[in-house]
Write a protein that holds these residues in place. Sequence first.
Motif, mmCIF file in Angstrom:
data_model
loop_
_atom_site.group_PDB
_atom_site.id
_atom_site.type_symbol
_atom_site.label_atom_id
_atom_site.label_comp_id
_atom_site.label_asym_id
_atom_site.label_seq_id
_atom_site.Cartn_x
_atom_site.Cartn_y
_atom_site.Cartn_z
ATOM 1 N N LYS A 121 2.883 -40.163 47.266
ATOM 2 C CA LYS A 121 1.820 -40.325 48.265
ATOM 3 C C LYS A 121 0.876 -39.129 48.159
ATOM 4 O O LYS A 121 1.302 -37.983 48.255
ATOM 5 N N ASP B 73 -2.231 -43.334 46.073
ATOM 6 C CA ASP B 73 -0.887 -43.157 45.540
ATOM 7 C C ASP B 73 -0.937 -43.019 44.032
ATOM 8 O O ASP B 73 -1.781 -43.616 43.358
ATOM 9 N N ALA C 210 5.622 -47.155 37.074
ATOM 10 C CA ALA C 210 6.225 -48.485 37.167
ATOM 11 C C ALA C 210 7.204 -48.699 36.020
ATOM 12 O O ALA C 210 7.039 -48.146 34.938
ATOM 13 N N THR D 111 1.960 -45.660 34.021
ATOM 14 C CA THR D 111 1.791 -44.493 34.880
ATOM 15 C C THR D 111 0.348 -44.477 35.362
ATOM 16 O O THR D 111 -0.568 -44.661 34.570
ATOM 17 N N ILE E 210 8.145 -37.768 46.087
ATOM 18 C CA ILE E 210 8.238 -39.020 45.338
ATOM 19 C C ILE E 210 9.306 -39.908 45.958
ATOM 20 O O ILE E 210 10.405 -39.456 46.279
ATOM 21 N N HIS F 17 11.346 -43.787 45.566
ATOM 22 C CA HIS F 17 11.714 -44.813 44.595
ATOM 23 C C HIS F 17 11.871 -46.130 45.337
ATOM 24 O O HIS F 17 12.631 -46.227 46.296
ATOM 25 N N GLN G 298 9.266 -49.130 41.085
ATOM 26 C CA GLN G 298 8.319 -48.052 40.841
ATOM 27 C C GLN G 298 8.694 -46.794 41.614
ATOM 28 O O GLN G 298 9.368 -46.859 42.635
ATOM 29 N N LEU H 73 6.380 -37.489 38.401
ATOM 30 C CA LEU H 73 6.829 -38.878 38.492
ATOM 31 C C LEU H 73 7.771 -39.222 37.335
ATOM 32 O O LEU H 73 8.824 -39.824 37.543
ATOM 33 N N THR I 157 6.778 -43.659 43.471
ATOM 34 C CA THR I 157 5.457 -43.466 44.059
ATOM 35 C C THR I 157 5.329 -42.070 44.652
ATOM 36 O O THR I 157 6.248 -41.586 45.310
ATOM 37 N N GLU J 148 1.698 -43.603 40.702
ATOM 38 C CA GLU J 148 2.905 -44.391 40.501
ATOM 39 C C GLU J 148 3.369 -44.417 39.056
ATOM 40 O O GLU J 148 2.579 -44.273 38.124
#
Length: 92
Positions: A17, A22, A26, A40, A5, A7, A13, A55, A15, A24
Amino acid sequence: MEVTITHDKEYQQFTAKLGQEDAELAYATPSDEVLDFTHTYVPESARGKGVANKLIEEGLCYAEENGKKVIATCPVVKKFIHKNPDYHKLLK
């Protein structure tokens, strides 16, 4: 599932990968002391594998480490905090 993850403060957000897609988390910053987790998203192919929880944990740890309070506008974040009392102290 191994998830890394990142930032991005500029885009507000966190994220993860996941190959070509992706996931995320936010947030908005209604004040310098508050993070409002607003959204989310996890691609359908990665749902049910704990990506959203990772996340959210990353976002909440960031808030705690930086002395910020949290608003959980996103229902997924709200549910996560409700189920994990250790994070209740972060709620605004």
